[in-house]
Write an enzyme that holds these catalytic residues in place. Structure first.
Site, PDB file in Angstrom:
ATOM      1  N   CYS A  78      -7.461  40.802 -30.606  1.00  0.00           N
ATOM      2  CA  CYS A  78      -6.732  40.055 -29.570  1.00  0.00           C
ATOM      3  C   CYS A  78      -6.748  40.753 -28.234  1.00  0.00           C
ATOM      4  CB  CYS A  78      -5.346  39.618 -29.950  1.00  0.00           C
ATOM      5  SG  CYS A  78      -5.145  38.000 -29.209  1.00  0.00           S
ATOM      6  N   ARG A  88      -2.436  34.404 -25.391  1.00  0.00           N
ATOM      7  CA  ARG A  88      -3.520  34.319 -26.379  1.00  0.00           C
ATOM      8  C   ARG A  88      -2.998  34.305 -27.820  1.00  0.00           C
ATOM      9  NH1 ARG A  88      -8.553  35.805 -24.948  1.00  0.00           N
ATOM     10  NH2 ARG A  88      -8.832  36.760 -26.981  1.00  0.00           N
ATOM     11  N   TRP A 141      -4.062  40.133 -33.473  1.00  0.00           N
ATOM     12  CA  TRP A 141      -4.117  38.827 -34.132  1.00  0.00           C
ATOM     13  C   TRP A 141      -4.944  39.084 -35.372  1.00  0.00           C
ATOM     14  CZ3 TRP A 141      -7.095  34.625 -35.636  1.00  0.00           C
ATOM     15  CH2 TRP A 141      -6.403  33.402 -35.711  1.00  0.00           C
ATOM     16  N   ASN A 171     -10.824  45.484 -30.921  1.00  0.00           N
ATOM     17  CA  ASN A 171     -10.994  44.044 -31.151  1.00  0.00           C
ATOM     18  C   ASN A 171     -12.361  43.846 -31.765  1.00  0.00           C
ATOM     19  OD1 ASN A 171      -8.622  43.300 -29.990  1.00  0.00           O
ATOM     20  ND2 ASN A 171      -9.514  42.654 -28.043  1.00  0.00           N
ATOM     21  N   GLY A 172     -12.475  42.930 -32.709  1.00  0.00           N
ATOM     22  CA  GLY A 172     -13.790  42.653 -33.296  1.00  0.00           C
ATOM     23  C   GLY A 172     -13.738  42.806 -34.802  1.00  0.00           C
ATOM     24  N   GLU A 174     -14.367  12.504 -36.641  1.00  0.00           N
ATOM     25  CA  GLU A 174     -13.839  13.580 -35.809  1.00  0.00           C
ATOM     26  C   GLU A 174     -14.009  13.260 -34.312  1.00  0.00           C
ATOM     27  OE1 GLU A 174     -11.919  15.924 -36.139  1.00  0.00           O
ATOM     28  OE2 GLU A 174     -12.299  17.308 -34.508  1.00  0.00           O
ATOM     29  N   LYS A 189     -10.921  12.952 -31.683  1.00  0.00           N
ATOM     30  CA  LYS A 189     -10.831  13.754 -30.449  1.00  0.00           C
ATOM     31  C   LYS A 189     -10.569  12.853 -29.251  1.00  0.00           C
ATOM     32  CE  LYS A 189     -10.286  17.047 -31.489  1.00  0.00           C
ATOM     33  NZ  LYS A 189     -10.333  17.488 -32.855  1.00  0.00           N
ATOM     34  N   GLU A 227      -6.925  11.374 -29.368  1.00  0.00           N
ATOM     35  CA  GLU A 227      -5.771  12.252 -29.191  1.00  0.00           C
ATOM     36  C   GLU A 227      -5.664  12.825 -27.788  1.00  0.00           C
ATOM     37  OE1 GLU A 227      -5.708  15.772 -31.689  1.00  0.00           O
ATOM     38  OE2 GLU A 227      -7.883  15.835 -31.698  1.00  0.00           O
ATOM     39  N   HIS A 244     -19.712  -5.057 -42.715  1.00  0.00           N
ATOM     40  CA  HIS A 244     -18.639  -5.587 -43.570  1.00  0.00           C
ATOM     41  C   HIS A 244     -17.355  -5.810 -42.774  1.00  0.00           C
ATOM     42  CE1 HIS A 244     -21.204  -4.986 -47.022  1.00  0.00           C
ATOM     43  NE2 HIS A 244     -21.488  -3.792 -46.524  1.00  0.00           N
ATOM     44  N   LYS A 280       0.831  21.537 -32.080  1.00  0.00           N
ATOM     45  CA  LYS A 280      -0.313  22.311 -32.593  1.00  0.00           C
ATOM     46  C   LYS A 280      -0.210  22.496 -34.100  1.00  0.00           C
ATOM     47  CE  LYS A 280      -4.089  24.637 -32.399  1.00  0.00           C
ATOM     48  NZ  LYS A 280      -5.279  23.757 -32.420  1.00  0.00           N
TER      49      LYS A 280
HETATM   50  C1  F6R Z   1      -6.706  17.410 -34.237  1.00  0.00           C
HETATM   51  C2  F6R Z   1      -5.803  18.403 -34.794  1.00  0.00           C
HETATM   52  C3  F6R Z   1      -5.012  18.038 -35.980  1.00  0.00           C
HETATM   53  C4  F6R Z   1      -5.036  19.193 -36.997  1.00  0.00           C
HETATM   54  C5  F6R Z   1      -4.086  18.884 -38.159  1.00  0.00           C
HETATM   55  C6  F6R Z   1      -4.154  19.943 -39.228  1.00  0.00           C
HETATM   56  O1  F6R Z   1      -7.389  17.914 -33.135  1.00  0.00           O
HETATM   57  O2  F6R Z   1      -5.690  19.495 -34.294  1.00  0.00           O
HETATM   58  O3  F6R Z   1      -5.474  16.867 -36.566  1.00  0.00           O
HETATM   59  O4  F6R Z   1      -6.344  19.363 -37.445  1.00  0.00           O
HETATM   60  O5  F6R Z   1      -2.766  18.794 -37.678  1.00  0.00           O
HETATM   61  O6  F6R Z   1      -3.782  21.182 -38.747  1.00  0.00           O
HETATM   62  P1  F6R Z   1      -4.136  22.487 -39.559  1.00  0.00           P
HETATM   63  O7  F6R Z   1      -5.598  22.638 -39.584  1.00  0.00           O
HETATM   64  O8  F6R Z   1      -3.455  23.597 -38.803  1.00  0.00           O
HETATM   65  O9  F6R Z   1      -3.559  22.304 -40.924  1.00  0.00           O
END
Ligand code: F6R
Length: 609
Positions: free
Chosen positions: A2, A27, A74, A100-101, A482, A486, A489, A505, A604
């Protein structure tokens, strides 16, 4: 992994290093630590949790010094804990390091040192560096670091101090960012620009293989063989907010561009294409255990669910294991037939998503073997599952997931290949071939990202549309899902992902000349099939945005707008074909003025049902 900060000069190094670490808090981190040399002794303080815990631990007023290195961790190897927090020292407490690494060969280095009687205090890969520097130390810290780096394989940004040479910091870089800040009568070290902006704008960006010796008045850069290197000093004009995003406008764009490195980090130390070997240290299932598995269930939510859908193809195609994929909130409320011969794989970036965690607990209660694919070390899923396979993507800050998706596929691809080889459904030669393909992916992603602007041009034409259809087949069907997710959202545009063969269909009724159709038609066994589906959409007036293989000379005849991605094996193609879709949604959202990094109504980590 991190943040790293270091200081040498007249001022109180503790204040400057702590301040620099605070500038890197955005971060994300799980623990932190600082080391100084004071009155000929090393003093180290480390704390779990927020930096204020470290500050309390330091009793700031009493700890003053003119040299210091600090770190926010991290976790990648070893859970978040005080023992695993950096800095790490050698057993005699004369050398101290922050790192880091990922040290790929740490396990063999560690066992060699243990045979020499050295005791280790942490579970980290980093601690071996301090031990090795001490081993090579003969009153010359720079030389000891150079000798150590000859033995180390992997990536590092490294800061080192020694109690017997309190007038210098040695730092080194290989595949992990490290910056030297230039002051008057003082010099600085940091992993990221924001840490130093309050003190200096004159910075040297160390290059791979560089080793720098910093004193208060001088900076000397050499390589491992002590050849002197000249590096340009750059004057940084960014403000702090720009610097946090490394000059990108949003974290999402930064994270999309990080993917060559995050995919490579996920492979690092785990695949050896020349030897035809996969080494997944954390997954402790024997050949017999694997052969005894009757079925695989993959359970996840959102983007992680989509990477699960891709992985089904990998487990079935390579390892010949019957695989089902389920949305966690569905799985937990039906009566899945579970027993001790079933492997349940949960996939989660955060490792905390409530539905996925509940699914894991259900699987455990039914006696299943469980494996978590997570990005966050020490998360609930990684602690509760029988086995864990980490993606090494680093913190993902943007709510919309990008680098976690490609990291998850990369991780599960390695697992599927490893098991295929152990089950003898794949020969050693085939394994080598696929590993070589995998190894080339980060470079291919990097090459594609150089022409990200071409996706921007396409986005400009379509940002005003209110509905999009995404089509894919086979292993690229989840990529269509996906891509649509994207776009929905972050730009709030209605988008649907469909298996292209299903179009006739029902959804084909939606298509008119106002409906952009994003079709993933890279080279694969179903290439001709999806081309026919595209023709059907075109015949109804749909405007096609085609994701095609670079070598596809006829792509322009099929799509009104073509975005080319590098050629690769079809089972790897989702990692490449998703990148233009991530970029497309990003550019559209920016054009619509949306809050890209914090889309409305989204969190998140969804830790409630
Ligand atoms: C979409 C997104 C969410 C997550 C979902 C699962 O861009 O971020 O659909 O993928 O909430 O989250 P995790 O992977 O943390 O279980």
């Amino acid at each position: 992994m991190c943040g790293i900060v270091g200081y040498i000069g007249e001022k109180n190094a503790v204040d400057i290093v702590l301040d620099g670490l605070k500038k890197l808090e955005y971060r994300g981190y799980d623990s932190s630590g600082i080391a100084v040399v004071k009155d000929g002794q090393l003093q180290i303080r480390r704390s779990v949790g927020k930096l204020k815990n470290l500050e309390e631990n330091i009793e700031k007023k009493h700890l003053k010094a003119n040299i210091s290195i600090g770190h926010t961790r991290w976790a990648t190897h070893g859970k978040p804990s005080e023992e695993n927090a950096h800095p790490h020292t050698d057993p005699t407490k004369s050398i101290v390091i922050v790192h880091n690494g990922i040290i790929e060969n740490y396990a063999e280095l560690k066992s060699g040192l243990e045979k020499e009687g050295k005791e280790f205090k942490s579970e980290t890969d980093s601690e071996v560096i301090a031990h090795l520097i001490k081993k090579h130390y003969k009153n010359n810290l720079l030389f000891a670091v150079q000798e150590t780096l000859k033995e180390i394989k992997g990536s590092y940004a490294l800061g080192v101090i020694c109690k017997d040479e309190p007038d210098k910091i040695i730092c080194a870089r290989q595949d992990a960012p490290l910056i030297v800040g230039i002051g008057e009568g003082e010099n600085f070290l940091a992993s990221d620009i924001p840490a130093l902006l309050s003190y200096t704008r004159d910075m040297i960006f160390l290059e791979n293989g560089d080793i720098a010796e910093l004193t208060a008045n001088k900076i000397t850069i050499t390589d491992i063989e002590n050849n002197v290197k000249k590096r340009e000093v750059k004057n940084i004009k960014w403000d702090c907010v720009q610097a946090e995003k490394e000059g990108y406008k949003h974290f999402m764009l930064k994270e999309i561009h990080e993917q060559p490195r995050t995919i490579e980090d996920t492979f690092r130390g785990r695949i050896y294409p020349d030897e035809g070997r996969v080494y997944l240290e954390e997954v402790k299932l024997s050949k017999e255990d694997i052969k005894n598995i009757s079925n695989v269930y993959i359970v996840a939510c959102g983007t992680s669910y989509h990477s699960g859908l891709v992985s089904k193809f990998l487990f079935e195609n390579f390892a010949k294991m019957h695989t089902e994929v389920d949305i966690a909130s569905e799985f937990r409320y039906r009566e899945p037939i579970l027993n001790d011969r079933i492997l349940v794989i949960v996939i989660s970036q955060s490792g905390e998503t409530a539905d996925t965690l509940a699914a894991l607990r259900l699987a455990k209660s039914k006696g299943c073997i469980t494996l978590a694919v997570c990005n966050i070390v020490g998360s609930s899923m990684s602690r509760e599952a029988d086995h864990v396979l980490y993606t090494h993507c680093g913190p993902e800050i943007c709510v919309a997931s990008t680098k976690a998706f490609t990291g998850q596929i990369a991780a599960l691809y390695m697992l599927a290949l490893d098991w295929a080889c152990r089950k003898e459904s794949l020969s050693k030669e085939e394994l080598k071939k696929y590993l070589k393909e995998l190894w080339e992916v980060p470079v291919k992603v990097g090459n594609f990202l150089k022409q990200a602007e071409s996706v921007h041009e396409v986005a400009k034409k379509f940002a005003h549309k209110r509905d999009f259809l995404y089509l894919g087949r086979n292993v690229n069907y989840p990529v269509a899902l996906e891509g649509a997710l994207k776009l929905k959202e972050i730009s709030y545009i209605h988008a649907e992902g469909y298996a292209a063969g299903e179009m006739k269909h029902g959804p084909i009724a939606l298509i008119d000349d106002d409906m952009p159709v994003v079709a993933i038609a890279v080279k694969s066994r179903v290439y001709k099939k999806i081309i026919s589906n595209i023709e059907e959409a075109k015949a109804r007036g749909g405007t096609i945005i085609l994701i095609a293989s670079e070598s596809d000379k006829t792509a322009l005849d099929k799509g009104d707008n073509v975005i080319y991605v590098p050629d690769c094996d079809e089972f790897i193609s989702p990692i490449l074909s998703v990148i233009p879709l991530q970029l497309l949604s990003y550019y559209v959202a920016v054009m619509l003025g949306c809050d890209v990094d914090q889309p409305r109504n989204l969190a998140k980590s969804v830790t409630v049902e």
